[in-house]
Design a protein around this motif. Structure first.
Motif, PDB file in Angstrom:
ATOM      1  N   MET A  25       9.773   5.599   6.070  1.00 18.29           N
ATOM      2  CA  MET A  25       9.618   4.919   4.898  1.00 18.29           C
ATOM      3  C   MET A  25       8.789   5.473   3.727  1.00 18.29           C
ATOM      4  N   ALA A  26       8.057   6.559   4.216  1.00 19.86           N
ATOM      5  CA  ALA A  26       7.236   7.248   3.367  1.00 19.86           C
ATOM      6  C   ALA A  26       8.044   8.041   1.842  1.00 19.86           C
ATOM      7  N   ARG A  27       7.474   8.050   0.965  1.00 21.25           N
ATOM      8  CA  ARG A  27       8.106   8.174  -0.318  1.00 21.25           C
ATOM      9  C   ARG A  27       7.507   9.276  -1.144  1.00 21.25           C
ATOM     10  N   ALA A 239      -4.508  -4.990  10.393  1.00 23.08           N
ATOM     11  CA  ALA A 239      -3.250  -5.172  11.158  1.00 23.08           C
ATOM     12  C   ALA A 239      -2.425  -6.179  10.448  1.00 23.08           C
ATOM     13  N   VAL A 240      -2.949  -7.236   9.865  1.00 22.11           N
ATOM     14  CA  VAL A 240      -2.245  -8.219   9.117  1.00 22.11           C
ATOM     15  C   VAL A 240      -1.605  -7.710   7.843  1.00 22.11           C
ATOM     16  N   MET A 241      -2.398  -6.847   7.196  1.00 21.01           N
ATOM     17  CA  MET A 241      -2.126  -6.053   5.955  1.00 21.01           C
ATOM     18  C   MET A 241      -0.799  -5.268   6.233  1.00 21.01           C
ATOM     19  N   LEU A 242      -0.838  -4.449   7.220  1.00 21.16           N
ATOM     20  CA  LEU A 242       0.084  -3.395   7.615  1.00 21.16           C
ATOM     21  C   LEU A 242       1.353  -4.051   7.890  1.00 21.16           C
ATOM     22  N   LYS A 243       1.223  -5.529   8.596  1.00 21.07           N
ATOM     23  CA  LYS A 243       2.531  -6.035   8.894  1.00 21.07           C
ATOM     24  C   LYS A 243       3.011  -6.922   7.787  1.00 21.07           C
ATOM     25  N   MET A 244       2.276  -7.228   6.781  1.00 26.17           N
ATOM     26  CA  MET A 244       2.856  -7.854   5.539  1.00 26.17           C
ATOM     27  C   MET A 244       3.682  -6.828   4.725  1.00 26.17           C
ATOM     28  N   LEU A 245       2.869  -5.394   4.709  1.00 27.44           N
ATOM     29  CA  LEU A 245       3.711  -4.291   4.099  1.00 27.44           C
ATOM     30  C   LEU A 245       5.098  -4.004   4.971  1.00 27.44           C
ATOM     31  N   GLU A 246       5.046  -3.938   6.072  1.00 28.67           N
ATOM     32  CA  GLU A 246       6.172  -3.691   6.853  1.00 28.67           C
ATOM     33  C   GLU A 246       7.561  -4.713   6.542  1.00 28.67           C
ATOM     34  N   ILE A 269      -5.020   3.855   3.063  1.00 21.87           N
ATOM     35  CA  ILE A 269      -3.939   4.530   2.482  1.00 21.87           C
ATOM     36  C   ILE A 269      -2.734   5.201   3.127  1.00 21.87           C
ATOM     37  N   LEU A 270      -3.113   6.106   4.196  1.00 25.31           N
ATOM     38  CA  LEU A 270      -2.170   6.892   5.238  1.00 25.31           C
ATOM     39  C   LEU A 270      -1.317   5.861   5.949  1.00 25.31           C
ATOM     40  N   GLU A 271      -1.727   4.775   6.461  1.00 30.92           N
ATOM     41  CA  GLU A 271      -0.953   3.971   6.942  1.00 30.92           C
ATOM     42  C   GLU A 271       0.128   3.005   5.910  1.00 30.92           C
ATOM     43  N   SER A 272      -0.441   2.782   4.743  1.00 33.55           N
ATOM     44  CA  SER A 272       0.457   2.194   3.721  1.00 33.55           C
ATOM     45  C   SER A 272       1.704   2.921   3.177  1.00 33.55           C
ATOM     46  N   VAL A 273       1.412   4.369   2.995  1.00 32.69           N
ATOM     47  CA  VAL A 273       2.392   5.441   2.802  1.00 32.69           C
ATOM     48  C   VAL A 273       3.393   5.375   3.702  1.00 32.69           C
ATOM     49  N   ALA A 274       3.101   5.310   4.972  1.00 36.42           N
ATOM     50  CA  ALA A 274       3.928   5.397   6.031  1.00 36.42           C
ATOM     51  C   ALA A 274       4.860   4.053   5.942  1.00 36.42           C
ATOM     52  N   ARG A 275       4.628   2.939   5.070  1.00 35.30           N
ATOM     53  CA  ARG A 275       5.236   1.767   5.173  1.00 35.30           C
ATOM     54  C   ARG A 275       5.683   1.611   3.653  1.00 35.30           C
TER      55      ARG A 275
END
Length: 393
Positions: A25-27, A239-246, A269-275
């Protein structure tokens, strides 16, 4: 329209986004605005009041920033958008010749202003400076951003703190969607697309999955130049933020930039790029620098801690930033303890340098098809840390 103005309009490049490479999912991409190209994923230093605190504009650029952020709420109050327009626009006013993104002012209206009254039309609020009354509507927000002349502008939305009841989250989400359409109409009536500027819609929906998806899908029906994810990093666990991004990013247009507002830590940032996120902004690196906290390849270093008082080592001797490689931890500790302005300046410089170093590393890794490897190695480096005190030989 004069001959010169006609020629300028004809030669202004339209706002565009090019997706260059993906890994999972990284762009990796590139945004084009009238003031240059923005390499994504991008971290945008926050210049709330037409300045990135404790930094010269050229320093910010030299660190690798393609874009900085300005704040509509603060600038509309002081010195006013009308005054900045008379002085040639925000780029000229602050001495930044590259891309500028302005937020809508909505978050500050909700969080900083005094008494406020919200209606379908907009928000009436009191300035946190002097109590003077002001009105912000979707149209007025876009008008202010047009006067500032920013390259990337944001719709007005309502951002609520989490946790919140579903009914309240849905009410704010629906209102934000209606305001998105009004913002778009105002943006087009002011000629934003013809000027090469972009307007981003903001996905809301709190921590409710189906509301997030509905907001993303309905926003995607509007002809925005980009789309952002708002209403996260407002009190919910990571964890909630990352789940919402996914669940949200797959529902967002794939051919437009995606911006996660107000985020965050290097790990965020690193985890959000991955999403699937392309753009970030946060006051964290500059605010932390003013309070004695350094971000490095080895994790965070608290320069207030007495263990640094006799440590001759720099923060990172391999860094290309002099604030990290030239000055000892003992000296930085001293500056922080005696509250010298230079301490804030050096640590802000170090922090922004590290954030841009991280972003360049992310971009290179995606380009080379090794983002997942980079992600894991970076997290291991942070976990290992740099915690051992210096021992005199």
């Amino acid at each position: 329209m004069s001959e010169k103005t006609t020629e300028q309009a004809a030669t202004t490049k339209p706002f565009s986004f090019k997706l260059l490479k993906t890994e999972g999912m990284a762009r990796r991409g590139e945004i084009t605005t009238p003031h240059g190209k923005v390499r994504t994923p991008a971290f945008m230093p926050v210049g709330t009041q037409a300045t990135v605190k404790a930094m010269y504009p050229q320093q910010v650029r030299d660190l690798g920033a393609d874009v900085v952020l300005g704040n509509t709420y603060h600038l509309m109050l002081r010195p006013t958008a009308e005054r900045i327009a008379k002085l040639g626009g925000l780029h000229k006013f602050m001495g930044w010749d590259h891309t500028i993104l302005t937020d809508s002012g909505g978050f500050q209206v909700m969080s900083l202003s005094g008494l406020r009254k919200m209606t379908e039309e907009g928000v009436t609020f009191s300035s946190h400076h002097d109590g003077s009354k002001h009105f912000m509507s979707p149209e007025r927000s876009v008008e202010i951003q047009g006067l500032l002349g920013s390259d990337i502008q944001m719709q007005l939305d309502e951002c609520i703190a989490l946790p919140a009841e579903r009914s309240e989250v849905e009410r704010a989400m629906q209102l934000s969607l209606r305001w998105a359409e009004r913002s778009r109409n105002q943006f087009e009536s002011m000629g934003g697309p013809q000027k090469g500027q972009g307007l981003y819609g903001i996905v809301q929906g709190g921590d409710v999955p189906d509301l997030r998806i509905e907001s993303a899908q309905r926003l995607g029906e509007l002809p925005m130049e980009g789309y952002s994810v708002g209403g996260l990093a407002v009190g919910e666990p990571q964890a909630v933020m990352l789940k919402m991004l996914e669940i949200t990013t797959p529902a967002m247009p794939n051919d437009k930039p995606r911006y996660l507002m107000g985020v965050g830590t290097p790990e965020d940032i690193l985890e959000s790029v991955a999403r699937g996120i392309d753009q970030f902004d946060c006051v964290m690196p500059t605010r932390a620098g003013r309070h004695g906290l350094a971000y490095t390849r080895f994790g965070k270093v608290n320069l207030k801690n007495a263990r640094h008082s006799e440590d001759p080592r720099p923060l990172d001797e391999e860094s290309q930033c002099e604030a990290a490689s030239k000055y000892s931890r003992a000296y930085l500790h001293h500056l922080v303890r005696v509250n010298e302005g230079l301490g804030a300046m050096l640590l802000t410089w170090n922090n922004l340098a590290y954030y841009q170093y991280l972003m360049q590393g992310i971009r290179d890794a995606i380009d080379e098809g090794r983002f997942e490897e980079f992600r894991q190695q970076t997290k291991e480096d942070w976990a290992r840390g740099d915690l051992e005190p210096y021992v005199w030989s």
